[in-house]
Design a protein around this motif. Structure first.
Motif, PDB file in Angstrom:
ATOM      1  N   TYR A 180      71.022   4.897  21.266  1.00 55.97           N
ATOM      2  CA  TYR A 180      70.299   6.055  21.794  1.00 55.97           C
ATOM      3  C   TYR A 180      68.795   5.776  21.878  1.00 55.97           C
ATOM      4  CZ  TYR A 180      74.402   9.130  21.270  1.00 55.97           C
ATOM      5  OH  TYR A 180      75.628   9.718  21.371  1.00 55.97           O
ATOM      6  N   LEU A 181      68.233   5.193  20.821  1.00 51.62           N
ATOM      7  CA  LEU A 181      66.796   4.883  20.819  1.00 51.62           C
ATOM      8  C   LEU A 181      66.435   3.882  21.918  1.00 51.62           C
ATOM      9  CD1 LEU A 181      66.086   4.608  16.982  1.00 51.62           C
ATOM     10  CD2 LEU A 181      65.198   6.344  18.548  1.00 51.62           C
ATOM     11  N   LYS A 182      67.307   2.931  22.151  1.00 52.96           N
ATOM     12  CA  LYS A 182      67.059   1.901  23.167  1.00 52.96           C
ATOM     13  C   LYS A 182      67.258   2.435  24.579  1.00 52.96           C
ATOM     14  CE  LYS A 182      68.714  -2.708  24.341  1.00 52.96           C
ATOM     15  NZ  LYS A 182      69.698  -3.743  24.011  1.00 52.96           N
ATOM     16  N   THR A 183      68.248   3.299  24.772  1.00 50.99           N
ATOM     17  CA  THR A 183      68.627   3.775  26.102  1.00 50.99           C
ATOM     18  C   THR A 183      67.769   4.930  26.591  1.00 50.99           C
ATOM     19  OG1 THR A 183      70.893   3.096  25.642  1.00 50.99           O
ATOM     20  CG2 THR A 183      70.575   4.587  27.491  1.00 50.99           C
ATOM     21  N   PHE A 184      67.442   5.865  25.706  1.00 53.39           N
ATOM     22  CA  PHE A 184      66.732   7.076  26.101  1.00 53.39           C
ATOM     23  C   PHE A 184      65.295   7.039  25.582  1.00 53.39           C
ATOM     24  CE2 PHE A 184      71.232   8.320  25.619  1.00 53.39           C
ATOM     25  CZ  PHE A 184      71.497   8.721  26.917  1.00 53.39           C
ATOM     26  N   THR A 185      64.359   6.993  26.485  1.00 51.22           N
ATOM     27  CA  THR A 185      62.944   6.956  26.069  1.00 51.22           C
ATOM     28  C   THR A 185      62.503   8.272  25.435  1.00 51.22           C
ATOM     29  OG1 THR A 185      62.280   7.601  28.309  1.00 51.22           O
ATOM     30  CG2 THR A 185      62.272   5.240  27.780  1.00 51.22           C
ATOM     31  N   ASP A 186      63.187   9.372  25.779  1.00 47.66           N
ATOM     32  CA  ASP A 186      62.822  10.679  25.228  1.00 47.66           C
ATOM     33  C   ASP A 186      63.660  11.054  23.999  1.00 47.66           C
ATOM     34  OD1 ASP A 186      65.108  10.869  26.807  1.00 47.66           O
ATOM     35  OD2 ASP A 186      64.662  12.915  27.471  1.00 47.66           O
ATOM     36  N   TYR A 187      64.370  10.072  23.424  1.00 51.59           N
ATOM     37  CA  TYR A 187      65.196  10.364  22.247  1.00 51.59           C
ATOM     38  C   TYR A 187      64.298  10.720  21.065  1.00 51.59           C
ATOM     39  CZ  TYR A 187      69.282  10.200  19.253  1.00 51.59           C
ATOM     40  OH  TYR A 187      70.299  10.537  18.412  1.00 51.59           O
ATOM     41  N   PRO A 188      64.646  11.788  20.307  1.00 54.35           N
ATOM     42  CA  PRO A 188      63.790  12.220  19.193  1.00 54.35           C
ATOM     43  C   PRO A 188      63.626  11.113  18.135  1.00 54.35           C
ATOM     44  CG  PRO A 188      65.484  13.863  19.667  1.00 54.35           C
ATOM     45  CD  PRO A 188      65.812  12.652  20.485  1.00 54.35           C
ATOM     46  N   LYS A 189      62.397  10.675  17.920  1.00 49.50           N
ATOM     47  CA  LYS A 189      62.116   9.580  16.980  1.00 49.50           C
ATOM     48  C   LYS A 189      62.306  10.009  15.524  1.00 49.50           C
ATOM     49  CE  LYS A 189      60.761   6.904  20.342  1.00 49.50           C
ATOM     50  NZ  LYS A 189      61.836   6.509  21.196  1.00 49.50           N
ATOM     51  N   SER A 190      62.233  11.299  15.236  1.00 45.91           N
ATOM     52  CA  SER A 190      62.387  11.778  13.858  1.00 45.91           C
ATOM     53  C   SER A 190      63.857  11.845  13.428  1.00 45.91           C
ATOM     54  CB  SER A 190      61.759  13.157  13.706  1.00 45.91           C
ATOM     55  OG  SER A 190      62.421  14.090  14.546  1.00 45.91           O
ATOM     56  N   ARG A 191      64.764  11.746  14.377  1.00 50.31           N
ATOM     57  CA  ARG A 191      66.187  11.844  14.083  1.00 50.31           C
ATOM     58  C   ARG A 191      66.650  10.586  13.348  1.00 50.31           C
ATOM     59  NH1 ARG A 191      70.186  13.744  18.926  1.00 50.31           N
ATOM     60  NH2 ARG A 191      68.733  15.467  18.986  1.00 50.31           N
ATOM     61  N   LYS A 192      67.409  10.768  12.284  1.00 45.97           N
ATOM     62  CA  LYS A 192      67.953   9.648  11.508  1.00 45.97           C
ATOM     63  C   LYS A 192      69.327   9.263  12.055  1.00 45.97           C
ATOM     64  CE  LYS A 192      64.480   9.595   8.696  1.00 45.97           C
ATOM     65  NZ  LYS A 192      63.510   8.537   8.772  1.00 45.97           N
ATOM     66  N   ALA A 193      69.885   8.178  11.534  1.00 43.68           N
ATOM     67  CA  ALA A 193      71.171   7.680  12.030  1.00 43.68           C
ATOM     68  C   ALA A 193      72.346   8.476  11.466  1.00 43.68           C
ATOM     69  CB  ALA A 193      71.342   6.205  11.677  1.00 43.68           C
TER      70      ALA A 193
END
Length: 193
Positions: free
Chosen positions: A174-187
């Protein structure tokens, strides 16, 4: 398989109530996964090899959990009021609720016929990428606490080791594919990992 083992036992084991409830919890999860969940899923076809190995694992695990609960476990009559049973039951129900709710949110991401990935939103997906995996792990650790048995703890640990890395890899995807993915979200674990 646990229901079949219970039906085949002579004499049938109907007591204590804690043993029946624990068997019911296990069967309830797999009834949902087998007869309800598949009818709501959308997306790509499922690989036959994964289906085969998943079925093989479920047969083995169902036998192990069922055999232990029906033939080996010795629970006192007041096991239903023991803190291990009640806290484990609450964790199991919480985990199952998270799991079912997360599955529902994932299903709503795609319209019929769509197979593309989208960013999951809402529920525990606000905090973790693998909310459905987190729910499943909480569910089986709750079951392990409620049964207070080595087979159930082994299954919970196996679940963590099997789907924990999947949550991590989904998170990285998700982090690699979506530039707008929430950075604060954990795995997998809210606020931690």
């Amino acid at each position: 398989l646990p229901a079949r083992l219970l039906a085949l036992r002579t004499p049938p084991r109907l007591e204590p109530l804690g043993c029946r409830l624990l068997c019911c919890l296990f069967c309830w999860h797999y009834f949902y996964r087998t007869f309800i969940y598949p009818f709501f899923t959308r997306g790509r076809p499922f690989p036959l090899q994964l289906l085969f190995f998943g079925t093989l694992f479920c047969i083995y695990n169902g036998f192990l959990q069922g055999y232990y609960l029906i033939y080996c476990a010795e629970y006192p009559n007041d096991w239903c009021t023991d803190i291990r049973f009640t806290s484990g039951l609450l964790l199991f129900l919480l985990g199952m609720g998270i799991n079912i709710h997360s599955d529902l949110l994932l299903r709503q991401l795609r319209k019929p016929g769509e197979v593309t990935y989208k960013i999951p939103q809402g529920g525990l997906f606000t905090y973790v990428s693998g909310a459905n995996y987190f729910g499943e792990i909480v569910e089986w650790f709750g079951f392990a606490i409620a049964t207070w048995s080595l087979p159930a703890f082994a299954f919970a640990f196996f679940t963590l080791c099997c789907i924990g890395p999947r949550a991590y890899h989904h998170h990285r995807y998700y982090l690699k594919t979506f530039t707008d993915y929430p950075k604060s979200r954990k795995a997998l674990i809210p606020f931690v990992f």
